[in-house]
Enzyme design. Structure first.
Site, PDB file in Angstrom:
ATOM      1  N   SER A 119       0.822  -1.210   0.000  1.00 48.52           N
ATOM      2  CA  SER A 119       0.000   0.000   0.000  1.00 48.52           C
ATOM      3  C   SER A 119       0.853   1.255   0.000  1.00 48.52           C
ATOM      4  O   SER A 119       0.343   2.342  -0.260  1.00 48.52           O
ATOM      5  CB  SER A 119      -0.929  -0.002   1.208  1.00 48.52           C
ATOM      6  OG  SER A 119      -0.177  -0.137   2.385  1.00 48.52           O
ATOM      7  N   HIS A 140      -1.793  -2.429  -6.695  1.00 51.29           N
ATOM      8  CA  HIS A 140      -2.389  -2.072  -5.409  1.00 51.29           C
ATOM      9  C   HIS A 140      -3.914  -2.148  -5.499  1.00 51.29           C
ATOM     10  O   HIS A 140      -4.560  -1.265  -6.069  1.00 51.29           O
ATOM     11  CB  HIS A 140      -1.911  -0.668  -5.004  1.00 51.29           C
ATOM     12  CG  HIS A 140      -2.396  -0.240  -3.663  1.00 51.29           C
ATOM     13  ND1 HIS A 140      -2.604   1.070  -3.331  1.00 51.29           N
ATOM     14  CD2 HIS A 140      -2.727  -0.957  -2.563  1.00 51.29           C
ATOM     15  CE1 HIS A 140      -3.039   1.140  -2.091  1.00 51.29           C
ATOM     16  NE2 HIS A 140      -3.125  -0.081  -1.602  1.00 51.29           N
ATOM     17  N   GLU A 152      -4.350   0.338  -8.548  1.00 51.87           N
ATOM     18  CA  GLU A 152      -3.259   1.262  -8.891  1.00 51.87           C
ATOM     19  C   GLU A 152      -2.104   0.415  -9.409  1.00 51.87           C
ATOM     20  O   GLU A 152      -1.673  -0.517  -8.716  1.00 51.87           O
ATOM     21  CB  GLU A 152      -2.773   1.971  -7.607  1.00 51.87           C
ATOM     22  CG  GLU A 152      -3.267   3.344  -7.365  1.00 51.87           C
ATOM     23  CD  GLU A 152      -2.621   3.976  -6.121  1.00 51.87           C
ATOM     24  OE1 GLU A 152      -2.346   3.291  -5.118  1.00 51.87           O
ATOM     25  OE2 GLU A 152      -2.411   5.194  -6.155  1.00 51.87           O
ATOM     26  N   ASN A 190      -3.036   6.389  -1.210  1.00 51.61           N
ATOM     27  CA  ASN A 190      -2.799   6.618   0.210  1.00 51.61           C
ATOM     28  C   ASN A 190      -2.165   7.973   0.520  1.00 51.61           C
ATOM     29  O   ASN A 190      -2.237   8.448   1.642  1.00 51.61           O
ATOM     30  CB  ASN A 190      -1.980   5.475   0.798  1.00 51.61           C
ATOM     31  CG  ASN A 190      -2.881   4.291   1.064  1.00 51.61           C
ATOM     32  OD1 ASN A 190      -4.025   4.457   1.481  1.00 51.61           O
ATOM     33  ND2 ASN A 190      -2.404   3.089   0.793  1.00 51.61           N
TER      34      ASN A 190
END
Ligand code: CAA
Length: 287
Positions: A119, A140, A152, A190
C-alpha cells in the site's frame, strides 16, 4: 506471452480477495501462506463470498465450483516454480517483502512477473531485491477487493513498458480498472486518503466534533460511503499509522505527522474492526 498461472502470497484479507477475483476471471491460482490454517482461513472467506453471490442469484452453484476448482492451497514457496505471475500480499515490512521477492526470483521461471500489493512501500526498493527489476511492478488493490474497481498499477524505476502493458491488460480481465501511477511514497491513493483520515483523527483529538459528527459531515457533505473514522477502523489503525509513517519518513515533511491519538489507539491494541475496537466498538471481530 499469456499469463495463466498466478500465485498469491499471503492469504489475509487482501490476499484472499485478490485470489478470489483472479480465480473468478479463470486464472489457475495458488493461494500461499506460511501455515495451512492461514490458507484455510483465506479459502473460507472466498467460499463465503462466493456463496453470497450464489444466494443473490449472481452465480450458479456450478460456476462457484469452477471458481473453487481454480484455487489450490500452498504452503511451500517452491510451488511458484510453474507460475507466470506472483502477486504478493504479505505483511507491510520491507525486510519481509525483500526476502520473499529474492526467494521468488530464484524459484519462478525467468518470464514470470513479480507484483506487490504493497500500500505504500517503494516498488523500486522491492525490485532491487531481485535480479529482474524490469519484471517487478506494483498492483495495489483496494479493500474489499471483490467490490472495489480500482487497481493502482505502480511502475518501479526499472519496470519495463511491456511488463506494465501486460499487467494493465491482466487487470482489465479481472473486471477492474487499472490506473497508472509512479513510484512515490503512498502512490496516489494513500497519499491523498491517509492525510484526510489523519486530519479527521486530529479533528477528534482537538475536540472539534464527536466521532459520529466527523463521519456524518464527510458522509452527507461529501458523499463518501463511509466516514473517515469508520473507514480507518475498516482499514485497520495499525495500517493507517504505518502508511502515515511511510509518508512522513518518505517526504521528510511534518505535514504527514501521525496524530498522537492514532498512535495511542494502536499502542492500546485498538486496531479497528479486526480487533473489535477502534474509534468505534464492534460486536464481532470478523466479518
Ligand atoms: N467482501 C466482499 N464483498 C463485500 C464485502 C467484503 N468484505 N463487504 C461488502 N461487500 C459487498 C456486499 O456483499 C454488498 O454486495 P451486494 O450489494 O452486491 O450484495 C456490497 O459490497 C455493499 O455492501 P453493504 O450493503 O454491506 O454495505 P455498503 O453499501 O456500506 O458497502 C462498502 C460496503 C463497499 C465497504 C462501502 O462502505 C465502501 O465502499 N466503503 C469505502 C471502502 C474504501 O474506501 N475502500 C478503500 C480503502 S483504502 C485501501 O484499501 C487502500 C489501502 O492501501 C489502505
Amino acid at each position: 506471452m499469456k499469463l495463466e498461472k498466478v500465485m498469491v502470497v499471503g492469504a489475509g484479507q487482501m490476499g484472499a480477495g485478490i485470489a478470489q477475483v483472479c480465480a473468478q476471471a479463470g486464472y489457475k491460482v495458488l493461494l500461499h501462506d506460511l501455515k495451512p490454517e492461514f490458507v484455510e482461513r483465506g479459502l473460507g472467506v472466498i467460499d463465503k463470498n462466493l456463496s453470497r453471490n450464489v444466494d443473490k442469484g449472481r452465480m450458479t452453484e456450478r460456476e462457484k465450483q469452477e471458481v473453487i476448482n481454480n484455487l489450490t492451497a500452498s504452503t511451500d514457496l517452491q510451488d511458484a516454480a510453474g507460475v507466470d505471475l506472483v502477486i504478493e500480499a504479505a505483511v507491510e515490512k520491507m525486510e519481509i517483502k525483500a526476502k520473499i521477492f529474492a526467494q521468488l526470483d530464484n524459484i519462478t521461471p525467468v518470464h514470470a512477473i513479480l507484483a506487490s500489493n504493497t500500500s505504500s512501500l517503494p516498488i523500486t526498493e522491492i525490485a532491487a531485491a531481485t535480479k529482474r527489476p524490469e519484471k517487478v511492478i506494483g498492483m495495489h488493490f483496494m479493500n474489499p477487493v471483490p467490490v472495489m474497481k480500482l487497481v493502482e498499477i505502480i511502475r518501479g524505476l526499472a519496470t519495463a513498458d511491456e511488463v506494465y502493458q501486460m499487467i494493465e491488460e491482466m487487470t482489465k480481465t479481472l473486471n477492474k480498472v487499472p490506473v497508472a501511477v509512479n513510484d512515490f511514497p503512498g502512490f496516489v491513493s494513500n497519499r491523498v486518503l491517509m492525510p484526510m483520515i489523519n486530519e479527521a483523527i486530529y479533528t477528534l483529538y482537538e475536540g472539534v466534533a464527536t466521532k459520529e459528527a466527523i463521519d456524518e459531515v464527510m458522509k452527507l457533505g461529501m458523499n463518501h460511503p463511509m466516514g473517515p473514522l469508520t473507514l480507518a477502523d475498516f482499514i485497520g489503525l495499525d495500517t493507517c499509522l504505518y502508511i502515515m509513517e511511510t509518508l512522513h519518513e518518505g517526504f521528510g515533511d511534518d505535514k504527514y505527522r501521525p496524530c498522537p491519538l492514532l498512535r495511542k489507539y494502536v499502542k492500546a491494541g485498538w486496531l479497528g474492526k479486526k480487533t473489535g475496537r477502534g474509534f468505534y466498538e464492534y460486536e464481532s471481530s470478523h466479518k
